[in-house]
Motif scaffolding. Structure first.
Motif, mmCIF file in Angstrom:
data_model
loop_
_atom_site.group_PDB
_atom_site.id
_atom_site.type_symbol
_atom_site.label_atom_id
_atom_site.label_comp_id
_atom_site.label_asym_id
_atom_site.label_seq_id
_atom_site.Cartn_x
_atom_site.Cartn_y
_atom_site.Cartn_z
ATOM 1 N N VAL A 178 0.980 -0.814 -0.070
ATOM 2 C CA VAL A 178 -0.205 0.151 0.133
ATOM 3 C C VAL A 178 1.385 1.821 -0.209
ATOM 4 C CG1 VAL A 178 -2.131 1.343 1.306
ATOM 5 C CG2 VAL A 178 -1.674 -1.282 1.426
ATOM 6 N N ILE A 179 2.488 0.949 0.970
ATOM 7 C CA ILE A 179 2.644 3.054 0.398
ATOM 8 C C ILE A 179 3.039 2.779 -0.746
ATOM 9 C CG2 ILE A 179 4.614 3.071 1.869
ATOM 10 C CD1 ILE A 179 4.120 1.835 4.770
ATOM 11 N N PRO A 180 3.865 1.942 -0.958
ATOM 12 C CA PRO A 180 4.645 2.301 -2.487
ATOM 13 C C PRO A 180 3.432 3.041 -3.773
ATOM 14 C CG PRO A 180 5.546 -0.055 -2.289
ATOM 15 C CD PRO A 180 4.476 0.752 -1.076
ATOM 16 N N ILE A 181 2.186 2.269 -3.962
ATOM 17 C CA ILE A 181 1.196 3.050 -3.956
ATOM 18 C C ILE A 181 1.255 3.863 -3.597
ATOM 19 C CG2 ILE A 181 -1.484 2.072 -4.585
ATOM 20 C CD1 ILE A 181 -1.543 -0.926 -4.440
ATOM 21 N N PHE A 182 0.919 4.606 -2.403
ATOM 22 C CA PHE A 182 0.157 6.269 -2.199
ATOM 23 C C PHE A 182 1.972 7.180 -3.003
ATOM 24 C CE2 PHE A 182 -2.884 4.518 1.301
ATOM 25 C CZ PHE A 182 -3.651 4.939 0.236
ATOM 26 N N ALA A 183 3.177 6.036 -2.527
ATOM 27 C CA ALA A 183 3.670 6.948 -3.575
ATOM 28 C C ALA A 183 3.704 7.698 -4.362
ATOM 29 C CB ALA A 183 4.781 6.592 -2.654
ATOM 30 N N TYR A 184 3.506 6.511 -5.545
ATOM 31 C CA TYR A 184 3.362 6.423 -6.981
ATOM 32 C C TYR A 184 2.306 7.593 -7.009
ATOM 33 C CZ TYR A 184 3.585 4.541 -11.737
ATOM 34 O OH TYR A 184 3.224 4.148 -12.954
ATOM 35 N N ALA A 185 1.241 6.887 -6.255
ATOM 36 C CA ALA A 185 -0.068 8.477 -6.675
ATOM 37 C C ALA A 185 0.284 9.584 -6.220
ATOM 38 C CB ALA A 185 -1.131 7.793 -5.569
ATOM 39 N N ASN A 186 0.912 10.499 -5.760
ATOM 40 C CA ASN A 186 2.153 11.047 -4.738
ATOM 41 C C ASN A 186 2.958 11.619 -5.790
ATOM 42 O OD1 ASN A 186 2.445 13.258 -3.573
ATOM 43 N ND2 ASN A 186 3.165 12.267 -1.375
ATOM 44 N N VAL A 187 3.378 11.106 -6.560
ATOM 45 C CA VAL A 187 4.827 11.136 -8.094
ATOM 46 C C VAL A 187 3.445 11.970 -9.184
ATOM 47 C CG1 VAL A 187 6.410 10.577 -8.953
ATOM 48 C CG2 VAL A 187 5.880 10.108 -7.277
ATOM 49 N N GLY A 188 2.521 11.032 -9.442
ATOM 50 C CA GLY A 188 1.493 11.399 -10.272
ATOM 51 C C GLY A 188 1.012 12.538 -10.027
ATOM 52 N N LEU A 189 0.416 12.678 -9.103
ATOM 53 C CA LEU A 189 -0.585 14.312 -8.517
ATOM 54 C C LEU A 189 0.752 15.239 -9.063
ATOM 55 C CD1 LEU A 189 -2.616 13.286 -5.896
ATOM 56 C CD2 LEU A 189 -2.878 13.514 -8.090
ATOM 57 N N ALA A 190 2.412 15.377 -8.595
ATOM 58 C CA ALA A 190 2.835 16.497 -7.876
ATOM 59 C C ALA A 190 3.117 16.491 -9.467
ATOM 60 C CB ALA A 190 4.305 15.743 -7.368
ATOM 61 N N ILE A 191 3.471 16.065 -10.530
ATOM 62 C CA ILE A 191 3.718 16.228 -11.915
ATOM 63 C C ILE A 191 3.313 16.376 -12.679
ATOM 64 C CG2 ILE A 191 5.737 14.876 -13.324
ATOM 65 C CD1 ILE A 191 7.020 13.887 -11.668
ATOM 66 N N HIS A 192 1.775 15.346 -12.864
ATOM 67 C CA HIS A 192 0.843 15.580 -13.564
ATOM 68 C C HIS A 192 -0.433 16.576 -13.561
ATOM 69 C CE1 HIS A 192 4.042 13.845 -16.471
ATOM 70 N NE2 HIS A 192 3.800 12.351 -15.947
ATOM 71 N N GLY A 193 -0.544 16.283 -12.166
ATOM 72 C CA GLY A 193 -1.858 16.647 -12.004
ATOM 73 C C GLY A 193 -2.724 15.710 -11.218
ATOM 74 N N GLU A 194 -2.504 14.701 -11.879
ATOM 75 C CA GLU A 194 -3.257 13.807 -11.543
ATOM 76 C C GLU A 194 -2.937 12.684 -11.315
ATOM 77 O OE1 GLU A 194 -5.246 13.306 -15.505
ATOM 78 O OE2 GLU A 194 -3.397 12.828 -16.306
ATOM 79 N N THR A 196 9.980 -6.341 0.168
ATOM 80 C CA THR A 196 8.892 -6.081 -1.030
ATOM 81 C C THR A 196 8.574 -4.496 -0.962
ATOM 82 O OG1 THR A 196 7.879 -7.710 -0.334
ATOM 83 C CG2 THR A 196 6.725 -5.714 -0.902
ATOM 84 N N LEU A 197 8.690 -4.099 0.591
ATOM 85 C CA LEU A 197 8.305 -2.429 0.481
ATOM 86 C C LEU A 197 9.784 -1.598 -0.542
ATOM 87 C CD1 LEU A 197 7.112 0.170 1.287
ATOM 88 C CD2 LEU A 197 8.185 -0.280 3.488
ATOM 89 N N LEU A 198 11.136 -2.258 -0.271
ATOM 90 C CA LEU A 198 12.135 -0.958 -0.552
ATOM 91 C C LEU A 198 11.682 -1.822 -2.206
ATOM 92 C CD1 LEU A 198 14.835 -1.926 1.998
ATOM 93 C CD2 LEU A 198 13.665 -0.055 1.733
ATOM 94 N N ASN A 199 11.638 -2.704 -2.818
ATOM 95 C CA ASN A 199 11.808 -2.746 -4.143
ATOM 96 C C ASN A 199 10.205 -1.958 -4.509
ATOM 97 O OD1 ASN A 199 11.951 -6.015 -5.812
ATOM 98 N ND2 ASN A 199 11.838 -3.587 -6.282
ATOM 99 N N GLY A 200 9.391 -2.155 -3.873
ATOM 100 C CA GLY A 200 8.351 -1.075 -4.668
ATOM 101 C C GLY A 200 8.499 0.632 -4.192
ATOM 102 N N LEU A 201 9.452 0.634 -3.431
ATOM 103 C CA LEU A 201 9.741 2.318 -3.811
ATOM 104 C C LEU A 201 10.684 2.465 -4.725
ATOM 105 C CD1 LEU A 201 9.503 3.130 0.347
ATOM 106 C CD2 LEU A 201 7.993 3.797 -1.267
ATOM 107 N N GLY A 202 11.389 1.218 -5.238
ATOM 108 C CA GLY A 202 13.222 1.580 -6.036
ATOM 109 C C GLY A 202 11.388 1.935 -7.170
ATOM 110 N N LEU A 203 11.056 1.444 -7.078
ATOM 111 C CA LEU A 203 10.254 1.464 -8.837
ATOM 112 C C LEU A 203 9.586 2.980 -8.951
ATOM 113 C CD1 LEU A 203 8.000 -2.282 -9.119
ATOM 114 C CD2 LEU A 203 9.913 -1.884 -10.459
#
Length: 474
Positions: free
Chosen positions: A31-47, A86-93
């Motif tokens: 779940v933590i990498p999924i939230f980080a992934y969403a955060n990056v998308g919102l910060a760069i593309h606004g969605e 798994t957490l480190l690998n997910g955040l690395g992605l």
């Protein structure tokens, strides 16, 4: 009339497997990498990123497969190793995908290569292959002690892996370091796998020779010095490390192998003198090679004062940009997707990916990542302490020590603490060899911890066992 039967009662308390704890932690690790992934998308593309749910589903499926394999074939293994990896690998992605969105890196790739290819999908494929290899190791390696039979075969295999990058026509020179081989259009870094193979040799050799290596000849300045005839192994490993440094221009692998051997030698003999001798030999070798090998000398120069040669040397520019990334991150960082670590260039998602962590997550993020790495090391050392056999103890401490040394030399290099080594951050950096090798390392530690925590089989009942009479009415 009644019938009398005899039964033997043997009491045994089974240790909890803690697989449900592992499953719960894996949920957070996905779940933590999924939230980080969403955060990056919102910060760069606004969605929200269009592939967010597919990414989360893929990471969750891979984690689920790994958990089922551990639950079935390593029931009593340590419950923290798999979730943390798994957490480190997910955040690395997430970090790699964030750098893929950089227009600066996209334009740079198009100018130099004519096209830009995203690294994140390829890294996801490498992760899937790594989980498959992780599962194969646990399926095939039923008992880590069988590896002891291959002590000297592993030494030969490790030497072959180290020699491959300097073979003409097979090795590839990447930015001055000869640590890659090209096979069928794919680049492989044999040194990542050599660290695991050579740990088998070190563990098997030191288990047999530890009593002789622990003998002292004389005492000097409070240290018990080893006998002269026992200096042969450490001199041989030292010479091999220097040869790797000279012919492959790879400071990281050289430090890793020699440091791992010294750590395992100290654990096997409990002699502090081996640590002192190892440090002196490391410093002496580094000084000599640093003054003669041009590639290493350039990295030492960049370490001493990167801003003095900033405009004339690519190594100095990279180190300078990395230091500025950490400085601009402050305590809490600029936020996901808000940094400029892509100024480092192509190395931003490999050697210098930790600079992105420093700039966008700040000191707090850096300490969180180091804490996760520290937990893997701690669980590895704990596994070594719990192992019932000397080979398992030395093997686990060797793998944990190698992992710790790699974290130190990579983080220290990008922060300017030590000269840059060219190694990659485990689970975070882009590259198939690193993620494959480190998942194999985690699998072996899980196997050793399972063997260490698995209850011993109950002894067979003896004829003199206490008999309990059960009377059944007719």
């Amino acid at each position: 009339m009644s019938v009398v039967t005899n039964t033997t009662t043997i009491g045994a308390i089974e240790l909890p497997s803690r697989r449900n704890t592992e499953l719960l932690l894996l949920g957070f690790a996905v779940v933590i990498p999924i939230f980080a992934y969403a955060n990056v998308g919102l910060a760069i593309h606004g969605e929200l990123p269009p592939g967010m749910f597919l990414y989360g589903l893929g990471l969750g499926a891979l984690a689920g497969v790994a958990h089922l394999v551990v639950r079935r074939y390593a029931k009593y293994a340590d419950p923290l190793l798999l979730p943390i990896a798994t957490l480190l690998n997910g955040l690395g992605l997430v970090l790699i995908w964030r750098l893929d969105q950089s227009e600066r890196l996209q334009n740079l790739a198009k100018r130099q290569f004519g096209l830009f290819t995203e690294s994140a999908p390829r890294q996801m494929l490498y992760t899937a292959l790594a989980i498959a290899l992780f599962s194969v190791v646990l399926l095939v390696l039923k008992d880590h002690r069988v590896l002891q039979r291959f002590t000297y075969i592993s030494m030969a295999a490790a030497l072959v892996l180290l020699i491959l990058p300097v073979v003409p026509g097979l090795g590839a020179d990447v930015f001055g370091a000869k640590i890659w081989i090209s096979v069928g259009g794919f680049s492989i870094q044999p040194g990542e796998f050599a660290k695991i193979v050579i740990a088998i040799f070190f563990a098997g050799y030191l288990m047999v020779k530890r009593d002789a290596l622990a003998l002292a000849s004389r005492r000097f300045m409070g240290l018990y010095l080893p006998r002269g005839r026992d200096l042969g192994p450490i001199l041989m490993i030292w010479a091999m490390s220097l040869l790797v440094l000279v012919f492959e221009n790879d400071l990281g692998t050289s430090l890793l192998f020699f440091g791992m051997f010294v750590i395992m030698l100290y654990v096997a003999t409990e002699r502090t003198s081996w640590i002192v001798i190892g440090l002196l030999m490391s410093i002496g070798g580094a000084v000599v090679v640093g003054a003669t090998a041009s590639h290493v000398k350039a990295r030492v120069t960049a370490w001493l004062d990167p801003f003095d040669c900033y405009s004339t040397s690519g190594a100095c520019e990279q180190v300078g940009q990395s230091i500025m990334s950490f400085g601009s991150g402050g305590v809490l960082g600029a936020g996901w997707g808000q940094g400029n670590s892509d100024l480092i260039g192509f190395a931003a998602n490999s050697d210098f990916i930790f600079s992105t962590v420093g700039e966008e997550l700040g000191l707090a993020g850096v300490m969180a990542f180091l804490l996760l790495y520290g937990l893997i090391i701690e669980r590895g050392v704990r596994t070594a302490l719990a192992a019932r056999d000397p080979f398992g103890k030395l093997f686990a401490i060797g793998l944990s020590g190698a992992f710790a040394l790699q974290i130190f030399v990579v983080a220290g290099g990008v922060m300017g603490l030590i000269p840059l080594t060219g190694m990659t951050m485990p689970f975070l950096a882009s590259g198939g060899s690193s993620v494959l090798a480190n998942w194999v390392l985690i699998a072996i530690l899980i196997r050793i911890s399972d063997t260490a925590r698995r209850p011993a089989p109950a002894p067979a009942p003896s004829p003199d066992s206490e008999m309990t009479q059960v009377v059944r009415p007719s």
